[in-house]
Write a protein that holds these residues in place. Structure first.
Motif, PDB file in Angstrom:
ATOM      1  N   THR A   1       0.862  -1.045   0.016  1.00  0.00           N
ATOM      2  CA  THR A   1       0.075   0.176   0.054  1.00  0.00           C
ATOM      3  C   THR A   1       0.781   1.132   0.215  1.00  0.00           C
ATOM      4  OG1 THR A   1      -2.061   1.026   1.179  1.00  0.00           O
ATOM      5  CG2 THR A   1      -0.276   0.271   2.460  1.00  0.00           C
ATOM      6  N   GLU A   2       0.414   2.428  -0.588  1.00  0.00           N
ATOM      7  CA  GLU A   2       1.204   3.478  -0.688  1.00  0.00           C
ATOM      8  C   GLU A   2       1.303   4.350   0.511  1.00  0.00           C
ATOM      9  OE1 GLU A   2       0.177   5.935  -4.171  1.00  0.00           O
ATOM     10  OE2 GLU A   2       1.478   7.488  -3.573  1.00  0.00           O
ATOM     11  N   VAL A   3       2.564   5.012   0.626  1.00  0.00           N
ATOM     12  CA  VAL A   3       2.849   6.063   1.574  1.00  0.00           C
ATOM     13  C   VAL A   3       3.251   7.208   1.093  1.00  0.00           C
ATOM     14  CG1 VAL A   3       5.052   5.071   2.182  1.00  0.00           C
ATOM     15  CG2 VAL A   3       3.839   6.216   3.720  1.00  0.00           C
TER      16      VAL A   3
ATOM     17  N   GLY B   1       4.466   6.146  -4.639  1.00  0.00           N
ATOM     18  CA  GLY B   1       3.712   6.247  -5.827  1.00  0.00           C
ATOM     19  C   GLY B   1       4.530   7.169  -6.924  1.00  0.00           C
ATOM     20  N   SER B   2       4.103   7.301  -8.187  1.00  0.00           N
ATOM     21  CA  SER B   2       4.643   7.805  -9.243  1.00  0.00           C
ATOM     22  C   SER B   2       4.955   9.513  -8.892  1.00  0.00           C
ATOM     23  CB  SER B   2       3.697   8.111 -10.472  1.00  0.00           C
ATOM     24  OG  SER B   2       4.241   8.567 -11.555  1.00  0.00           O
ATOM     25  N   ARG B   3       3.901  10.024  -8.342  1.00  0.00           N
ATOM     26  CA  ARG B   3       3.735  11.599  -8.021  1.00  0.00           C
ATOM     27  C   ARG B   3       5.154  11.742  -6.896  1.00  0.00           C
ATOM     28  NH1 ARG B   3      -0.405   9.607  -9.078  1.00  0.00           N
ATOM     29  NH2 ARG B   3      -2.078  10.357 -10.599  1.00  0.00           N
ATOM     30  N   ASN B   4       5.497  10.740  -6.253  1.00  0.00           N
ATOM     31  CA  ASN B   4       6.297  10.855  -5.080  1.00  0.00           C
ATOM     32  C   ASN B   4       7.809  10.278  -5.424  1.00  0.00           C
ATOM     33  OD1 ASN B   4       5.616  12.569  -2.902  1.00  0.00           O
ATOM     34  ND2 ASN B   4       3.917  11.017  -2.599  1.00  0.00           N
TER      35      ASN B   4
ATOM     36  N   LEU C   1       8.458   0.768  -5.795  1.00  0.00           N
ATOM     37  CA  LEU C   1       8.837   2.195  -6.416  1.00  0.00           C
ATOM     38  C   LEU C   1       8.330   2.252  -7.655  1.00  0.00           C
ATOM     39  CD1 LEU C   1      10.430   4.858  -5.754  1.00  0.00           C
ATOM     40  CD2 LEU C   1      12.499   3.613  -6.863  1.00  0.00           C
ATOM     41  N   LYS C   2       7.500   3.090  -7.863  1.00  0.00           N
ATOM     42  CA  LYS C   2       6.670   3.447  -9.239  1.00  0.00           C
ATOM     43  C   LYS C   2       7.612   4.637  -9.977  1.00  0.00           C
ATOM     44  CE  LYS C   2       2.110   2.192  -9.828  1.00  0.00           C
ATOM     45  NZ  LYS C   2       1.033   2.225  -9.707  1.00  0.00           N
ATOM     46  N   ARG C   3       7.860   4.486 -11.203  1.00  0.00           N
ATOM     47  CA  ARG C   3       8.511   5.288 -11.944  1.00  0.00           C
ATOM     48  C   ARG C   3       7.703   6.791 -12.191  1.00  0.00           C
ATOM     49  NH1 ARG C   3       9.550   4.692 -18.656  1.00  0.00           N
ATOM     50  NH2 ARG C   3      10.955   6.600 -18.742  1.00  0.00           N
TER      51      ARG C   3
ATOM     52  N   GLU D   1       7.085   0.221 -13.960  1.00  0.00           N
ATOM     53  CA  GLU D   1       6.726   1.031 -14.822  1.00  0.00           C
ATOM     54  C   GLU D   1       5.421   0.861 -15.146  1.00  0.00           C
ATOM     55  OE1 GLU D   1       7.845   2.950 -17.082  1.00  0.00           O
ATOM     56  OE2 GLU D   1       5.958   2.857 -18.464  1.00  0.00           O
ATOM     57  N   ARG D   2       4.823   2.243 -15.000  1.00  0.00           N
ATOM     58  CA  ARG D   2       3.118   2.383 -14.748  1.00  0.00           C
ATOM     59  C   ARG D   2       2.747   3.371 -15.927  1.00  0.00           C
ATOM     60  NH1 ARG D   2       1.904   7.478 -14.729  1.00  0.00           N
ATOM     61  NH2 ARG D   2       0.374   7.333 -13.028  1.00  0.00           N
ATOM     62  N   GLY D   3       3.625   3.689 -16.980  1.00  0.00           N
ATOM     63  CA  GLY D   3       3.195   4.568 -18.127  1.00  0.00           C
ATOM     64  C   GLY D   3       3.503   5.977 -17.952  1.00  0.00           C
TER      65      GLY D   3
ATOM     66  N   VAL E   1      -2.237  -4.934 -11.066  1.00  0.00           N
ATOM     67  CA  VAL E   1      -3.299  -4.643 -11.738  1.00  0.00           C
ATOM     68  C   VAL E   1      -4.434  -4.356 -10.733  1.00  0.00           C
ATOM     69  CG1 VAL E   1      -3.893  -7.078 -11.890  1.00  0.00           C
ATOM     70  CG2 VAL E   1      -4.676  -5.463 -13.720  1.00  0.00           C
ATOM     71  N   GLU E   2      -5.360  -3.439 -11.076  1.00  0.00           N
ATOM     72  CA  GLU E   2      -6.558  -3.091 -10.414  1.00  0.00           C
ATOM     73  C   GLU E   2      -7.528  -3.664 -10.536  1.00  0.00           C
ATOM     74  OE1 GLU E   2      -5.017   1.230  -8.826  1.00  0.00           O
ATOM     75  OE2 GLU E   2      -6.625   1.172 -10.213  1.00  0.00           O
ATOM     76  N   VAL E   3      -8.359  -4.273  -9.430  1.00  0.00           N
ATOM     77  CA  VAL E   3      -9.374  -5.050  -9.627  1.00  0.00           C
ATOM     78  C   VAL E   3     -10.770  -4.503  -8.829  1.00  0.00           C
ATOM     79  CG1 VAL E   3     -10.096  -7.529  -9.580  1.00  0.00           C
ATOM     80  CG2 VAL E   3      -7.899  -6.950 -10.095  1.00  0.00           C
TER      81      VAL E   3
HETATM   82  C1  PEP Z   1      -1.663   3.479  -7.467  1.00  0.00           C
HETATM   83  O1  PEP Z   1      -1.057   2.311  -7.856  1.00  0.00           O
HETATM   84  O2  PEP Z   1      -2.470   3.428  -6.366  1.00  0.00           O
HETATM   85  C2  PEP Z   1      -1.255   4.844  -7.960  1.00  0.00           C
HETATM   86  C3  PEP Z   1      -1.882   6.050  -7.367  1.00  0.00           C
HETATM   87  O3  PEP Z   1      -0.530   4.675  -8.988  1.00  0.00           O
HETATM   88  P1  PEP Z   1       0.706   5.965  -9.725  1.00  0.00           P
HETATM   89  O4  PEP Z   1       1.380   6.132  -8.578  1.00  0.00           O
HETATM   90  O5  PEP Z   1       1.385   4.898 -10.444  1.00  0.00           O
HETATM   91  O6  PEP Z   1      -0.202   6.885 -10.271  1.00  0.00           O
END
Ligand code: PEP
Ligand code: MN
Length: 334
Positions: free
Chosen positions: A155-157, A176-179, A198-200, A228-230, A289-291
């Protein structure tokens, strides 16, 4: 210049080194436990023989810990799962919405073949008027769903102040990507004793991604999984543009495992399966993947959520594709 300290250096050695570095004309700056950056024009010869010094070397700016350097691909234990061994599927809702729903979804994604449960409790939303997650309560629901199914949870912090709380509830912390470039958050997360997903960043180069991973590794993080998330491009037809070419490219540059997130990459459940298959075909070791069982009523990212029944078929295909891609070539016929 970087001064590498010996593993057996004592705190007294370290203090003496910092004092000596200042006296030699440097601005010393500790980086993690074992490296001291030496800035400015000082006299190296006054430091090289001191207690606790392993070596002093010029930095060429490349990450030291995240790059391949002959390293075998890393396997990252996350609870009972091992990311980098077999094909990992991280699945679950965008946001934890209520106790029962995340519990039901956890059972359904597990039955479909997922190996790790995801769900956001602290949600980074573009508009402050959107659903921002349940916070601490969401973490508790997610943990309970993980415990009930035996699935580790990620889960994201978003905030340095929440790192201990999230680390208490999650098996892996998501940045997340923004951080990705929030360096204070990377340092705190790196010290929390949990592996980090760690999201790109949506406009980050691979070099920037690997340097962000380096921040975590320098703090002694027990594992890093890249995602990699786009990325943002001129193309506006999809939510983002999946940069699938980074899958083979990162394999050449880092030992860290790479997961692809086709949900945030496309923003549409219509395209998620095709992009997930593309990721597996390119050699990704897994997907996130989101479900959702009822995407139409999801509190966030409903349009990109797969139904659990679709997930089951997709996972079956991905494991087949991945097995083909990773099959060692047959010896030539004689
Ligand atoms: C997420 O995975 O919940 C998410 C917000 O993704 P991202 O940081 O890639 O936008
Ligand atoms: Mn989402």
């Amino acid at each position: 210049m970087l001064l590498f300290c010996r593993r057996d250096q004592t705190p007294a050695d370290r203090d003496a080194l910092l004092t000596a570095a200042r006296a030699a004309g440097f601005h010393p700056q500790p980086m993690g436990d074992r490296i001291i950056g030496l800035f400015g024009a000082g006299r190296v010869d006054e430091l090289s023989g001191l207690a606790g010094v392993e070596r002093i070397a010029e930095s060429d700016g490349t990450p030291l810990l995240a790059t391949l350097n002959g390293h075998e691909p890393t396997i990252v234990p996350v609870g009972a799962a091992r990311v980098g061994e077999g094909f990992t599927v991280i699945a679950g809702p965008c946001a934890v919405e209520d106790r029962q729903r995340v519990l039901d979804l956890a059972h359904r994604v597990k039955d479909a073949g997922a190996t790790i449960l995801r769900g956001g409790a602290f949600k980074p939303r573009t508009s402050p008027y959107s659903f921002r997650g349940l916070g601490r309560t969401g973490l508790e629901y997610l943990r309970a769903a993980g415990d009930a199914t035996g699935l580790p949870v990620v889960t994201e912090v978003m905030d340095t102040r929440d790192v201990p709380l999230v680390a208490e509830h999650a098996d892996m912390l998501q940045i997340g990507s923004r951080n990705m470039m929030n360096y204070s958050l990377l340092v705190e997360a790196g010290r929390a004793g949990r592996p980090v997903f760690l999201k790109r960043g949506m406009s980050a180069t691979l070099d920037e991604l690997l340097h962000a991973a380096e921040y975590l590794l320098l703090e002694g993080v027990p594992g890093v999984v890249l995602c990699e998330r786009g990325i943002r491009t001129f193309s506006t037809e999809m939510r983002n543009t999946l940069d699938v070419s980074v899958v083979p490219l990162l394999r050449e540059r880092t030992h860290l495992p790479l997961i692809v997130d086709p949900s945030h990459a496309t923003g549409s459940s219509r395209f998620v399966p095709a992009m997930a298959r593309a990721a597996a075909a390119a050699g990704a070791i897994g997907i996130m993947v989101e479900v959702h069982d009822d995407p139409g009523v999801a509190l966030s990212d409903g349009p990109q959520a797969l139904h659990p029944d679709t997930l089951r078929d997709l996972i079956r295909q991905l494991r087949e594709i991945s097995a083909i891609v990773n099959r060692t070539p047959a010896p030539p016929a004689t």
